[in-house]
Write a protein that holds these residues in place. Structure first.
Motif, mmCIF file in Angstrom:
data_model
loop_
_atom_site.group_PDB
_atom_site.id
_atom_site.type_symbol
_atom_site.label_atom_id
_atom_site.label_comp_id
_atom_site.label_asym_id
_atom_site.label_seq_id
_atom_site.Cartn_x
_atom_site.Cartn_y
_atom_site.Cartn_z
ATOM 1 N N SER A 21 8.593 44.400 31.847
ATOM 2 C CA SER A 21 8.147 45.599 32.840
ATOM 3 C C SER A 21 9.138 46.684 32.538
ATOM 4 O O SER A 21 9.739 46.896 31.664
ATOM 5 C CB SER A 21 8.651 44.992 34.185
ATOM 6 N N TYR A 22 8.675 47.842 33.106
ATOM 7 C CA TYR A 22 9.296 49.082 32.856
ATOM 8 C C TYR A 22 9.802 49.759 34.008
ATOM 9 O O TYR A 22 9.166 49.916 35.024
ATOM 10 C CB TYR A 22 8.243 50.223 32.033
ATOM 11 N N MET A 23 10.902 50.319 33.781
ATOM 12 C CA MET A 23 11.632 51.250 35.257
ATOM 13 C C MET A 23 12.421 52.302 34.457
ATOM 14 O O MET A 23 12.918 52.222 33.444
ATOM 15 C CB MET A 23 12.531 50.417 35.797
ATOM 16 N N LYS A 24 12.264 53.483 35.177
ATOM 17 C CA LYS A 24 12.806 54.589 34.803
ATOM 18 C C LYS A 24 13.407 55.465 35.957
ATOM 19 O O LYS A 24 12.550 55.726 37.032
ATOM 20 C CB LYS A 24 11.801 55.785 34.088
ATOM 21 N N CYS A 25 14.718 55.370 35.937
ATOM 22 C CA CYS A 25 15.536 56.081 37.119
ATOM 23 C C CYS A 25 15.451 57.707 36.893
ATOM 24 O O CYS A 25 16.010 58.158 35.905
ATOM 25 C CB CYS A 25 16.740 55.798 37.451
ATOM 26 N N THR A 26 14.754 58.481 37.967
ATOM 27 C CA THR A 26 14.835 59.944 37.774
ATOM 28 C C THR A 26 15.729 60.466 38.574
ATOM 29 O O THR A 26 16.049 61.862 38.486
ATOM 30 C CB THR A 26 13.330 60.622 37.886
ATOM 31 N N TYR A 27 16.199 59.875 39.562
ATOM 32 C CA TYR A 27 17.355 60.724 40.584
ATOM 33 C C TYR A 27 18.139 59.515 41.285
ATOM 34 O O TYR A 27 17.870 58.518 41.590
ATOM 35 C CB TYR A 27 16.232 61.279 41.678
#
Length: 121
Positions: A41-47
């Motif tokens: 799976s993929y996760m990107k934290c932008t804030y």
């Protein structure tokens, strides 16, 4: 015949967690989405609302309950700007839906947000 170019459920969807000492596990999971293949799976934290604050997240299987089902997936730490391809065992354990659960690494109230997908390219 299997299409060698077929992709799983890779569309990024927004998430947001509001961590608080006074409201444990309230809103600390993403929506339930179809897990179509055996990829990460993929996760990107932008804030992250507080400087140098982080959270830990992991992939769980999802059914009709509010929370996920532990399938022994690895846990990952996220800071603002972090992105991870998250190894998980949702399909291997026979489930068809996934979500990501998170927990705060610091005390107090803070928010985090970004995008995620149940499968990766």
């Amino acid at each position: 015949m299997i299409d060698a170019h077929a992709k799983g459920n890779v569309t990024d969807e927004a998430y947001g967690f509001s961590f608080s000492d006074y409201s444990p596990y309230n809103g600390w999971v993403t929506t339930k989405r179809a897990k179509q293949d055996y990829t990460s799976s993929y996760m990107k934290c932008t804030y992250v609302s507080k400087t140098n604050y982080s959270y830990t997240a992991w992939v769980v299987a999802a059914d009709n309950s509010e929370f996920g089902i532990d399938v022994g997936s690895k846990k990952y730490v996220f800071l603002a700007g972090s992105e991870r391809w998250m190894v998980n065992y949702v399909k291997e354990k026979g489930y068809s839906y996934a979500r990501i659960e998170g927990m705060p690494n610091q005390n107090g109230y803070y928010k985090v947000s970004g995008v995620w997908s149940p499968d990766s390219v």
